[in-house]
Design a protein around this motif. Structure first.
Motif, PDB file in Angstrom:
ATOM      1  N   LEU A 100      67.074  20.721  28.455  1.00 48.35           N
ATOM      2  CA  LEU A 100      66.284  20.322  27.282  1.00 48.35           C
ATOM      3  C   LEU A 100      66.491  18.839  26.974  1.00 48.35           C
ATOM      4  CD1 LEU A 100      66.906  23.431  25.001  1.00 48.35           C
ATOM      5  CD2 LEU A 100      64.687  22.689  25.875  1.00 48.35           C
ATOM      6  N   LEU A 187      60.717  23.715  32.463  1.00 47.46           N
ATOM      7  CA  LEU A 187      60.358  23.018  31.215  1.00 47.46           C
ATOM      8  C   LEU A 187      59.266  21.974  31.452  1.00 47.46           C
ATOM      9  CD1 LEU A 187      63.886  22.436  29.629  1.00 47.46           C
ATOM     10  CD2 LEU A 187      62.046  23.819  28.654  1.00 47.46           C
ATOM     11  N   LEU A 190      55.677  23.342  31.629  1.00 45.46           N
ATOM     12  CA  LEU A 190      55.094  24.038  30.476  1.00 45.46           C
ATOM     13  C   LEU A 190      53.860  23.277  29.957  1.00 45.46           C
ATOM     14  CD1 LEU A 190      58.195  25.147  28.325  1.00 45.46           C
ATOM     15  CD2 LEU A 190      56.918  26.466  30.013  1.00 45.46           C
ATOM     16  N   PHE A 209      61.008  25.882  19.778  1.00 43.02           N
ATOM     17  CA  PHE A 209      61.882  26.298  20.881  1.00 43.02           C
ATOM     18  C   PHE A 209      61.940  27.830  20.983  1.00 43.02           C
ATOM     19  CE2 PHE A 209      66.198  27.580  22.214  1.00 43.02           C
ATOM     20  CZ  PHE A 209      66.141  27.133  23.533  1.00 43.02           C
ATOM     21  N   THR A 213      58.854  27.685  23.588  1.00 39.75           N
ATOM     22  CA  THR A 213      59.571  27.312  24.821  1.00 39.75           C
ATOM     23  C   THR A 213      60.183  28.538  25.509  1.00 39.75           C
ATOM     24  OG1 THR A 213      60.131  25.224  23.750  1.00 39.75           O
ATOM     25  CG2 THR A 213      61.314  25.742  25.767  1.00 39.75           C
TER      26      THR A 213
END
Lengths: 297, 429
Positions: A100, A187, A190, A209, A213
């Motif tokens: 992240l 990630l 996305l 998140f 996410t």
């Protein structure tokens, strides 16, 4: 009619071409994966040893059950479960946090990438040897650094209580890169739109998140957890180099137990049976994990 | 074209004649351990290659990799290695499994090899197995006591020891005295923390090797003559107790996890008074480039008198692709002139004539003492399951160091050792 025949023969020709291309890969797959698996399976029901490498006696499930009365067999299973249960979640949490962080616009990103990749490209043997030097209680750098901040020295590999966690720490250092790279690639792929819409709707970063996410990343998380779980159950090199299963039996993982049956007991039949026990355990565990993930999805 | 071919043929014939051997153009491969003796021979290989025309390839690996690498090659009909080196841990396993070629006939045909020149303790350990010669001794690593002379000769320490124990400070002659000495020497010394003994408690082989010195010196053994395990008798349990006491009170706290390297560095950095280790460590520790205690260390036999014998032997596996060329190499490397040269460069001898050679003793004055150490040392039992026996004993010793009752640990080991002797067909009722 003539046209149909030629289309059919073209399809047949294409199929043949396909088979021709796939055959070498299939031969390699059969020779290097299926053949040893079958060989080991047949061997596990025999009395095949290094000293007497023959399949002349069928002993049924004896090789599978003979270790059940050995308390160190159960200990190695327990150690392996504890090890896997600790390293996989810890590596996942740490890996996700770093992924992240790296997924944001930050300076010197390439340097961070390089640092992250270094442990991944190192062999477990090299990792074990380097860490053994770092963790030398009297001459290693780890205790020296602790002494600089007025902390007492730690007996990293000499204490049965500490050695298990030391091995976990080194495994995390070595394997967390794999988690980071896998999760980071997830990630980065996305879509941006849901995040933009959520921002317009006033969702906080934590809400984004948790509700965007994580659900979108689920397939990647599932793959990362599955692969790491399988690797964690098979951990061998690091233990062999760092502790040989000791002190006592505190880090005696199941792969090392199998290694001993093979190269010290010289009993390939029993080692094959033990390997199949490990395979079954890993498969059951992976299927169980897979079902939980599918249900959650 | 015809002329060109004739030239090549003539050239090849000429080359063969020059090399004076039928072996020209052959290549042999050996699996070797990464130790000083291997590198000493590696430097001499060009001479052998020039003399015989045989090209020698060494595959050099660490000890931990060797056994697992050797086994698949030994059971195959044609392996990768023409000759191998065999640790005494495997000196019972490999011949018992039928993997090695008997060397008696080769020796008879080779005048350069004189079996009577080898120390009997070496031949018993890495030579003969059940009356047949399967190996030729390569080098010895009999264990002994290496200690700091500066500390032993320190008047203040001498006075303190005299006051504390009522006897002069001297080299221990028993295991009990050695443990007492190590506890005494564990102290702050000239501004540095010193431990009495640098110990290697990593399982399985480091701890078993070190502990075997305690066991043998206390009169114990692994098996009796009927192959009944006896390590749980009084001497065996006492050896475990004294070993545990020394590791707890006379050694660095990290010792239960120390392997050879960690223990060695403690001594080389000047953090330990003594070290029960291989005799060939003395020149290493006396080397100013490698050690901070160079010139301050000396060697003595293991306190109690009987140390662990260790050594390697040359052997030819049944799966060797070129047995003749392999023997040619072994008979060259073990001939007296080469054995002596190896010793002079720093190799560890196995023969009387090399140990007592004027040039060798002049360069290494402590070698007569080492010859005595090698001659009286005792190896671990050599049989088909020696490596597994070491694994079992190593595990129980490691558990005992961690707190398991010594008697219970040795009782548990005894049960498994009995099973191994039965499985090997050695146990006599």
């Amino acid at each position: 009619m003539q046209g149909e025949i030629s289309i059919q023969s073209w399809k047949k020709y294409r199929r043949q071409i396909g088979y021709t291309f796939i055959t070498p890969a299939l031969i390699v797959l059969l020779s290097f994966i299926l053949y040893p698996l079958l060989f080991a399976f047949i061997m596990s029901f025999s009395t095949y040893t290094f000293v007497h490498p023959q399949f002349d006696r069928f002993v049924g499930l004896k090789n599978y059950t003979s270790s059940f009365h050995d308390k160190y067999f159960w200990n190695s299973l327990l150690v392996t479960f504890k090890f896997s249960a600790l390293v996989v979640p810890l590596e996942f949490c740490l890996g996700l946090t770093i992924a992240l962080f790296l997924n944001r616009e930050i300076k010197f990103k390439n340097i961070f990438y390089a640092i992250v990749i270094i442990p991944l490209v190192m062999s477990p043997v090299a990792v074990g040897l380097i860490w053994r030097m770092f963790l030398h209680p009297e001459l290693g750098i780890a205790n020296y650094l602790l002494s600089m901040i007025k902390l007492p020295p730690v007996n990293w590999l000499g204490s049965p209580k500490v050695a298990f966690f030391t091995v976990i720490m080194v495994d995390i250092w070595h394997q967390v890169s794999f988690m980071i790279l896998l999760l980071l690639s997830g990630l980065m792929s996305l879509p941006k739109e849901p995040f933009e819409a959520a921002t317009v709707d006033g969702a906080t970063r934590i809400q984004q998140f948790v509700y965007i996410t994580l659900p979108l990343l689920e397939p990647v998380i599932a793959v990362a957890l599955l692969i790491r779980t399988i690797f964690a159950f098979r951990t061998f090199d690091l233990i062999y180099v760092m502790t040989r299963g000791g002190p006592g039996v505190s880090t005696d993982v199941f792969s090392y137990y199998i290694y001993r049956a093979t190269f010290m007991g010289l009993n390939l039949a029993e080692a094959s049976a033990l390997s199949y026990i490990l395979l079954i355990i890993v498969m059951v565990f992976v299927m169980f994990l897979f079902r939980i993930i599918r249900r959650a999805q | 074209m015809k002329r060109f071919t004739s030239l090549i043929v003539a050239g090849l014939v000429g080359l063969t004649l020059v090399s004076g051997t039928a072996f020209a153009g052959r290549e042999i491969k050996l699996l070797m351990e990464a130790v000083p003796d291997t590198f000493i021979i590696k430097d001499l290989l060009p001479e052998f290659e020039k003399e015989t025309g045989i090209k020698v390839k060494f595959e050099i690996v660490n000890y931990a990799q060797m056994h697992a690498k050797l086994l698949p090659q030994l059971i195959s009909s044609e392996g990768s290695y023409d000759a191998i080196v065999v640790d005494n841990y495997w000196a019972g396993e490999f011949p018992a499994a039928g993997w090695l070629v008997p060397l008696d006939e080769y020796v008879e045909k080779t005048p350069a090899i004189d079996i009577s020149a080898y120390l009997p303790s070496m031949l018993d350990m890495v030579g003969y197995w059940r009356g047949k010669l399967y190996m030729l001794p390569f080098y010895n690593y009999a264990m002994s006591l290496i200690y700091r002379t500066d500390m032993m000769e320190d008047p203040e320490l001498q006075a303190e020891y005299q006051a504390q124990y009522g006897e002069p400070l001297s080299i221990s002659r028993s295991v009990e005295d050695y443990v007492k000495l190590c506890k005494f020497m564990t102290r702050e010394y000239k501004g540095k923390k010193i431990y009495g003994s640098s110990m290697q408690g990593l399982k399985p082989d480091p701890i078993v090797m070190e502990w075997s010195n305690y066991l043998f010196s206390l009169g114990g053994d692994y098996y009796n003559e009927k192959w009944h395990p006896i390590i749980n008798n009084e001497a065996g349990v006492k050896a475990v107790k004294l070993y545990g006491e020394n590791i707890a009170k006379g050694a660095p706290p990290g010792s239960p996890g120390y392997g050879f390297d960690e223990a060695y560095h403690m001594v080389a950095e000047g953090n330990a008074f003594s070290y029960i280790t291989y005799n060939w460590m003395l020149p290493e520790l006396n080397d100013v480039e490698k050690s901070k205690v160079a010139g301050k260390v000396d060697i003595e036999p293991m306190p109690g008198g009987i140390g662990l014998n260790g050594g390697w032997g040359w052997a030819i596996p049944n799966s060797s692709p070129d047995k003749e060329a392999a023997w040619k190499f072994i008979s060259w490397v073990e001939s007296f002139p080469i054995a002596k040269r190896r010793a002079l460069i720093g190799g560890s001898p196995t023969r009387y004539d090399v140990f007592t050679s004027y040039d060798v003793v002049k360069k290494y004055p402590w070698y007569p003492k080492v010859m005595w150490i090698v001659g009286t040392a005792k190896p671990v039992p050599e049989f088909l399951y020696s490596t597994q026996m070491i694994e079992v004993v190593g595990r129980e010793l490691s558990l005992a160091v961690g707190g398991k009752d010594p008697q219970a640990a040795m009782d548990d080991a005894t049960k498994e050792l009995e099973e191994l002797a039965k499985r090997a067909g050695l146990y006599v009722k």
